[in-house]
Structures are given as C-alpha cells and as structure tokens.
Design a protein around this motif. Structure first.
Motif, PDB file in Angstrom:
ATOM      1  N   LEU A  12       3.987  -5.137   2.698  1.00 22.33           N
ATOM      2  CA  LEU A  12       4.026  -4.743   3.904  1.00 22.33           C
ATOM      3  C   LEU A  12       5.675  -3.854   3.871  1.00 22.33           C
ATOM      4  N   HIS A  13       6.969  -5.000   4.185  1.00 22.59           N
ATOM      5  CA  HIS A  13       8.072  -4.575   4.553  1.00 22.59           C
ATOM      6  C   HIS A  13       8.697  -3.828   3.134  1.00 22.59           C
ATOM      7  N   ARG A  14       8.033  -4.062   2.203  1.00 20.04           N
ATOM      8  CA  ARG A  14       8.767  -3.293   1.049  1.00 20.04           C
ATOM      9  C   ARG A  14       8.433  -1.792   1.681  1.00 20.04           C
ATOM     10  N   LEU A  31       1.841   2.765   6.202  1.00 21.96           N
ATOM     11  CA  LEU A  31       1.497   1.724   6.093  1.00 21.96           C
ATOM     12  C   LEU A  31      -0.354   1.376   6.472  1.00 21.96           C
ATOM     13  N   ASP A  32      -0.371   2.706   7.110  1.00 22.55           N
ATOM     14  CA  ASP A  32      -2.182   2.186   7.556  1.00 22.55           C
ATOM     15  C   ASP A  32      -3.400   2.700   5.713  1.00 22.55           C
ATOM     16  N   GLU A  33      -2.137   2.729   5.174  1.00 25.12           N
ATOM     17  CA  GLU A  33      -2.683   2.725   3.690  1.00 25.12           C
ATOM     18  C   GLU A  33      -3.255   1.749   3.114  1.00 25.12           C
ATOM     19  N   PHE A  34      -2.509   0.961   3.759  1.00 25.02           N
ATOM     20  CA  PHE A  34      -3.044  -0.524   3.372  1.00 25.02           C
ATOM     21  C   PHE A  34      -4.264  -0.709   3.529  1.00 25.02           C
ATOM     22  N   VAL A  63      -1.137  -5.620   9.091  1.00 28.71           N
ATOM     23  CA  VAL A  63      -0.635  -3.649   8.719  1.00 28.71           C
ATOM     24  C   VAL A  63      -0.655  -3.577  10.309  1.00 28.71           C
ATOM     25  N   GLY A  64      -1.912  -3.476  11.722  1.00 25.96           N
ATOM     26  CA  GLY A  64      -1.639  -2.850  12.754  1.00 25.96           C
ATOM     27  C   GLY A  64      -0.317  -3.229  13.055  1.00 25.96           C
ATOM     28  N   ALA A  65       0.344  -4.966  13.295  1.00 27.56           N
ATOM     29  CA  ALA A  65       1.333  -5.517  13.934  1.00 27.56           C
ATOM     30  C   ALA A  65       2.093  -4.508  13.430  1.00 27.56           C
TER      31      ALA A  65
END
Length: 828
Positions: free
Chosen positions: A361-363, A371-374, A410-412
C-alpha cells in the motif's frame, strides 16, 4: 545549443484538475524512465474567448526547436472550444518538431485516444441492461468538444441496441466542470423532467450531479443511478463512490513519450492508437465493488487453502493485477509477492501477509495508485478462496481474519493519505496567502525579485526562472529571477529570444526532470514567462502565476507613476501657482465693497493661501438691515473658486428678489442649483458649508444652513456662547430642503458675533495640535470689548503665530450690534 537529453513539451490548459494531475503524472513517469526532460506548458483552451485567456495562450506560440525536441498536445482538454480543426492547426504550427495528440484523433498527427464511444456505450448498456434504466440523462461537455461528442455517440448507440429512443430533452450541455453538473442538475430538476439515471461525459460533471441530487433529497443509487467517465481520484472518495469508465492514463503517458522518441529517431509511428476503457462498478450505480471473476471451478475440494495458491497462483495473480490501475512495472510483480506472503501466513508465519500488504500500500501510494482499489484486491482474493471447500475449518476462519485485517489496512491507509493531502493543501494555502501578501506589497522589480527568491521555496518551488519582456512589443526576454536548489543565481545581463523561454542554466539538471512553464500576464497584457520547478502542489502554480503577474504589473505602474510625477512636478507647480493666483483674485474681487449697515459695526479679513480658493463671505446691505453669509467650498484651487462664485451670485440675486425669501429658502435654492451645476455640468463632487443670515434690525438675526459654530460674545458677562448651525452641506445632496430650517439669534447692544471658516480653527502647530475652537473662544473673551477691526487683527495674528504655514484660507467676519442710532464702518 545541444541538449544532453531530449526535452519534450506537454501542452495543458490546467494543472490543477484531477484529470490533469493523473495524466501529467503518467507522462512524467514515462519521461523519467526514458531519460527525457519534460516541460509542462500551461495556457488556456485553444480558441478561448476572453482576452485574458488569449494572452495566456501566447505561451503556446513560443514552443519551438529552440526550447524543446518534441510536443505532446493534450487535445482532449485544449480543444473544448476550437474543435479538431483548431487543434490540427496548433499541431502543424510546431513543424518540423515531432508532435502527437492525446485524447482527440487528428488527421496526419500521431494520436492516442481512448475508446470513448465504446466505453460510454458499455457504461450506458450496464444501466439499461442490468439496472433496467430507461430514462437516462446525458451531461455532455461543450458542443465543440470531440471527446464529448464521441461519448454522446456511444450513449446513443447503447440506446439504439436496446431499442430505446434518446430523449433530447435529457441531454444537458456544460463545460466538464463540477459547477456545470450542479447547475445543470438543478435546472433539470426545476423542469420536473422524469429520469432514473445520469451518465456524465466526465467525472467532475458527475460529481456535481451527485451534489445537486443530494441537495434535492434524491438518493443515489436508490432513486437515481449515476455514472461518470475518467476515474479521477475524487470518484473513489465521493459519497456514494462513483461508478465510472476508467481512462488508461499510464498507457497514454507511455505511448505518447515513446511516439515522440521514435519520431526523433526517424521511425514511422502509427497515426492512431486507441486505449481500452474499463467500466468500474461502484456504489453510485448500485453495484458497489462487485467481483465477477472466476479462475477455478466452484465447490472444488482441496486439502488446504495453500493448495489454491500452488494450483492457481498465476490465474489469481492476473485477476488481482487487473483490479488496480497502476503501470505494470511500477510495483514489480506484486501479485506474486502478495500470494507468497499469504502462503507463508497460512503455513504459520504470523503477520507476514499483513506486513507485505502494508508495504505494498505504501509503494502503491508513492506510484500514484488509488488505495481504495486494493479493497477490490481483497474482494477478489476472498471470492476466489471461498469457492474452495477445505476440511480444516480453522484455516477457513483464519483467512477470514486475514481479509478483515487487510480491509482495515486499506481504510487506515486511505484515511492517512486523505489527511496528508488535506494538510499539504492547508499548508500550501497558508503559504500562498503569505506569498501573495508580500508580492502585493512589492512596488519595484528589485523588491519583487527579493520576495520571489525568499518565498518560492516556501511553496516547494526550489528552481525558477522568471523573465520579463524588454518592452511592450518586444520579442526578447530579460531575466528577473534565476534560482536553483533554492538559491539565487546571478542572471545573465543580456536579453535572449522569447523562444528560449529561460536562460539555458535554468534547465541544467543532472537527472531527467520536469519543469512548469507559465505565461506571466495581467488581464490581456503579456508580461513575461516563468519556468518553475515541479515540486509544488498542482493547485499552487496558477495562484503563483497570477500573483507574479499582478506584482509585475503593480511594479511597472508604480515605476511609471514615479516617472510621470517627476516629469510633471514642474508643470504642476506652475499650473497650481497660476490657478491659485486666479482663485485668489476671484475671492478677493468678490469681497463686499460696502460694509455699512445701520446698527452694526462690521470688520472682515480674508487671507487666501497658495492652493485654496473656496472661502466665501458677503455683506449685502438692504433698505432695512442686511443679508450676511459665510461658507467654505470643499477642495482647492480654481474649481473651488468657481463654485464659490456661483454661491455668491445666487445669494446676491436671491437677496434682492420679491417677495423677500427666508434664509432657509435661500440655502435650499442654492443647494438645488449647486447639485445641478457642479454634479451635472462640471462633473465634480464638490459641495460647500453655508450659513445665511438676515438682519432686520434691533439686534435680531434669522439664519439657516450648516457651517462652523457661531461664536457670540456677550458684553454683559464678558463670556462667549457657541451656537450650532443646523442643516446639511449644500450641493452634497440633490436637495437639502427637509434638513434646512430657520433659527433666530439676538444681540444686545455691545454684543459681538464672530463668523469664521475652518482655516481659523484647524491650523496645527509643531506638535500637531490644532488652534481649535476653544482657543478662539478664549481669545475673543479676552478682546471682545475691542473694536471689530482690532479683534480681527488679534485673531489673525494669533493664528499665524500658532502655525508656521497655513494650508487653508483664513476668513473672519466680526459683527457687533451697537444699537440702531449709529453704525460703524471698518477702519483702514
């Protein structure tokens, strides 16, 4: 001068729109990977109608082989007003440079487009076929926008294939902005048109529709479904999240840079390439993040969930890779890494999947992925693993906890990202305000240069070249500011061609880099060019451009003002001197010649100053008594003298009219006439204080009109009274009749009345103290018993001693009532 690596210009009409941010990021990333410098050039839409927009578009004319090796034209946004013909003319103007077009197919120009028609047909068909929508509104862009028209064609095609007719009353044209969506939806609702879905030509318009629908209490998607086009970041965070058609930004960025490089190498490139459009299901169409992928048979029984990874690793990897819109090489083979971590977690290495997912997520955030795609990645994994039956129920429970933890991550991460973005925007806004305040206060180019060097780094702009034209119609620029790594560089003395945009040193960097090129304009005037480093927030550049333009124009105006003032000082001094001489002549020539009135001792003095000319007093003897008047016209010089002359003439005429008017009538008539003459004919805003007295004998006065307080010295007590003069200034309003009333005043034998202008009470001494009404009263009480002429002389001497130089006329009229048996004329 030969460049160390290719430099490509990317032509945009905006940097701050989310579409522009995503496309610019894609092109920048591709350029850096290919050892290419990128020059992002920002103007306005080609063919924009405002003169100020045309001035900004001059920047497009400066792009030439002197500054770049190729040009990428973002036709999809630049051509909203000019259409394909205008875009084609722009592209051809850059010959012999290699050029390509993004967003619109242009004849003979290598063009990279998205499949607008098929993409929109797919999104519309989804609403018709899966959600049974039949009255769908289409929010288009401008009539001349090629992209909008292609998407409208896809909208019509979906209806035709489903046997539905398109209602042209449900096609709303706008300009691709959120405001267009809000206003268009409000208008649609006001017309009470029935509809069950909305399709917009871009996401910004769709987001505006969501806002207007929520404002009207219409629930999305229960009452109305909404779909956009682009998949900008805001679509992910809208409420509800926006279903949309995703443009292949990374694909366009890579293809565009490669096309320019191949043309530079002499290779042939295809004239038209179309990138795929993906329909992204989210909440606004009622689908949420639905997953319909199936990579292995449903209900298959395996000993362990680890066997799913071993058996279907490649297929699941491809499925989750397709869930995220990020370049294939940006994150490496992240699906395999993630599945390997999951395998180790299931094998007993606690926390391995969570740690790997968090690092991913960071990368992804750094690479510009949403990010919400994850969340979809988690949904795909969960769906596929739930299709398998395993005997170990503990393993099944364990993997559910893993999916739950992944969703929390993901939410955080999304919340942290939004918080960081908000913080950066707040900091940038605060910094822009400070920079704007300082630049607005720079009244010279030298101070402006110092302010830019100090303040641009605060906005994360550490490299800058700000250059100004050497003259109004010049084609040469001269450096004002040159800065690298946050430090000032001594700019070259010589001017250079505008087509260079900046001195060569401004582009000297060790590694491939991106710069932002902006026109410096003020309204319709082109002042120069700014080349800035690309480290600031996208929203900062337009604000900085406007601030620099306003500051440059302000400094130029100030310089010209100083020059004009210096040039005119001598002429102005001569003019003022002559005007003052004429004004003083008018004043003194209109002073009363006869000052003998039965029962009164009169004395007066008027001292005109260098630039004054508006004081007035008069004594008009009558068969019974006299008319007296005193006033002061605002302003100075000849104009004030002319207004004073009007007042004197009107009062002299009214005093002799039959039947004799009251003082209040005289003041009212003068006020009416002054308003018409001064405001209507002279086109000035001068007005006057004025008090008119009618003396009818026996020490009795009737008076009206607003001026300075009347000072009355009483012989019986030796003290003074101050009597206000009620009313309003003549000429300041169309009529003062309602505010003007008559008052009475009676003098006993020996009493004296002092009438004066503010030139008596307002002079200041070296300590900035006014002479004041109090000092005047004290002086009159000391010398009230003396003759009127002597009292005048003492007051004038006291005022002149108080102030080294008088800035206003000094006018005094002393009236002493001596009884009806005799009158005294002034001495001398």
């Amino acid at each position: 001068m030969k460049r160390s690596r290719p430099r490509i210009a990317l032509l945009f009409d905006s940097l701050s729109s989310e579409y522009a941010v995503q496309l610019r990021r894609a092109v920048e990333r591709s350029a850096t990977a290919r050892n290419v410098d990128l020059m992002v050039v920002m103007g306005q839409c080609v063919g924009a109608r405002l003169a100020s927009q045309g001035a900004q578009n001059r920047i497009y004319e400066l792009i030439s082989p002197e500054c770049v090796d190729g040009v990428i034209v973002v036709s999809g946004t630049l051509g909203h007003y000019c259409g394909p013909e205008g875009l084609l003319a722009l592209c051809k103007s850059y010959a012999p440079l290699p050029v390509c077009s993004l967003g619109v197919a242009l004849n003979g120009i290598p063009s990279f487009v998205v499949d607008n028609a098929n993409g929109m047909e797919m999104g519309t068909a989804h609403l018709i076929e899966e959600h049974k929508c039949s009255r769908i509104v289409f929010f288009a862009g401008p009539h001349s926008s090629e992209e909008s028209n292609q998407r409208l064609a896809g909208f019509r095609a979906a209806h035709a294939k489903s046997g539905l007719a398109v209602n042209d009353q449900l096609i709303v044209y706008g300009n691709f902005t959120r405001t267009a969506g809000i206003d268009g939806m409000r208008g649609l609702l006001a017309r009470r048109e029935a509809f069950d879905a909305v399709v917009a030509a871009n996401d910004n318009t769709a987001l505006g529709c969501l806002e207007a629908l929520d404002e009207a209490g219409i629930h999305v998607p229960r009452d109305v479904m909404v779909c956009g086009f682009d998949d900008i970041n805001s679509a992910h965070f809208a409420r509800p999240t926006l279903s949309t058609l995703r443009q292949p930004m990374w694909w366009m960025g890579e293809r565009a840079v490669d096309s320019i490089l191949k043309q530079l190498a002499g290779e042939k490139v295809p004239l038209l390439s179309a990138g795929p459009v993906e329909f992204v299901r989210r909440e606004s169409c009622g689908c949420g993040y639905q997953v319909a992928l199936t990579v292995h048979p449903s209900g298959e029984e395996l000993p362990s969930l680890r066997d799913v990874i071993r058996k279907y690793k490649t297929e699941i990897g491809k499925a989750i890779a397709s869930s995220v819109s990020v370049p294939n090489d940006a994150l490496g083979n992240w699906p395999a890494m993630l599945l390997d971590a999951l395998d180790q977690e299931l094998q007993g290495v606690d926390g391995r999947f969570t740690a790997t997912f968090e690092e991913l997520l960071h990368r992804a955030q750094s690479a510009g992925a949403s990010l919400d795609e994850f969340q979809r990645v988690v949904s795909v994994l969960r769906t596929e693993f739930r299709r398998v039956r395993v005997q170990n129920q503990e393993e099944a429970h364990r993997i559910e906890r893993i999916w739950h933890g992944a969703r929390v991550l993901v939410g955080a991460a999304s919340i942290r990202l939004l918080g960081r973005q908000k913080l950066l925007e707040t900091q940038a806004s605060t910094s822009l305000a400070r920079v704007g305040e300082r630049l607005a206060a720079t009244l010279s180019l030298t101070l402006l240069k110092e302010a830019l060097v100090d303040d641009l780094p605060e906005l994360d702009i550490h490299r800058a070249a700000v250059s100004l034209y050497t003259g109004p119609r010049s084609r040469e620029l001269k450096s004002l500011v040159l800065m690298a790594n946050g430090r000032e560089i001594e700019p070259p003395e010589a001017a250079f061609s505008e087509r260079q945009l900046a001195p060569p040193v401004a582009f000297d960097t060790g590694a491939p880099d991106s710069t932002i090129v902006l026109p410096i304009t003020f309204e319709a005037e082109v002042l120069g060019v700014a080349v800035l480093g690309s480290g600031a927030l996208a929203t900062s550049y337009e604000a900085v451009r406007q601030q620099i333009g306003s500051a440059v124009k302000g400094a130029m105006l100030h310089h010209e003002m100083v020059r004009q003032v210096a040039m005119r000082e001598r002429l102005e001094h001569e003019r003022v001197s002559e005007e003052a001489r004429v004004a003083a002549q008018i004043q003194t020539s209109m002073n009363p010649v006869v000052m003998e009135v039965a029962g009164l001792e009169l004395a007066a003095v008027m001292l005109p100053t260098a630039e004054a000319g508006g004081d007035y007093y008069d004594v008009i003897p009558m068969q019974t008594g006299a008319w007296l008047a005193i006033g002061d016209v605002t302003g100075h010089g000849l104009a004030a003298g002319l207004v004073m002359l009007m007042v004197q003439s009107m009062i002299a005429a009214l005093a002799r009219s039959e039947p004799e008017p009251q003082p209040s009538e005289v003041v009212s008539v003068v006020g009416d006439a002054l308003w018409d003459n001064v405001r209507g004919r002279l086109k000035r805003d001068d007005h006057a204080t004025l008090t008119v007295f009618r003396y009818q004998g026996d020490g009795c006065f009737r008076f009206a009109g607003a001026h300075e307080d009347i000072v009355v010295w009483r012989k019986a007590t030796g003290h003074c009274e101050t009597i206000p003069t009620p009313g309003f200034w003549v000429g300041a309003l169309p009529s003062v009749r309602r505010m003007t009333t008559d008052s009475t005043l009676k003098l006993e034998p020996g009493d004296a009345m002092l009438l004066y202008t503010d030139g008596v009470t307002e002079p200041r001494n070296a300590h900035k103290e006014q002479f004041s009404l109090e000092r005047l009263v004290h002086l009159v009480e000391l010398h009230g018993h003396e003759r009127a002429a002597t009292l005048c002389e003492r007051i004038v001497q006291a005022v002149q001693s108080w102030s080294a130089s008088l800035d206003d006329d000094v006018t005094l009229l002393v009236v002493r009532y001596v009884g009806e048996s005799r009158s005294l004329a002034p001495k001398g």
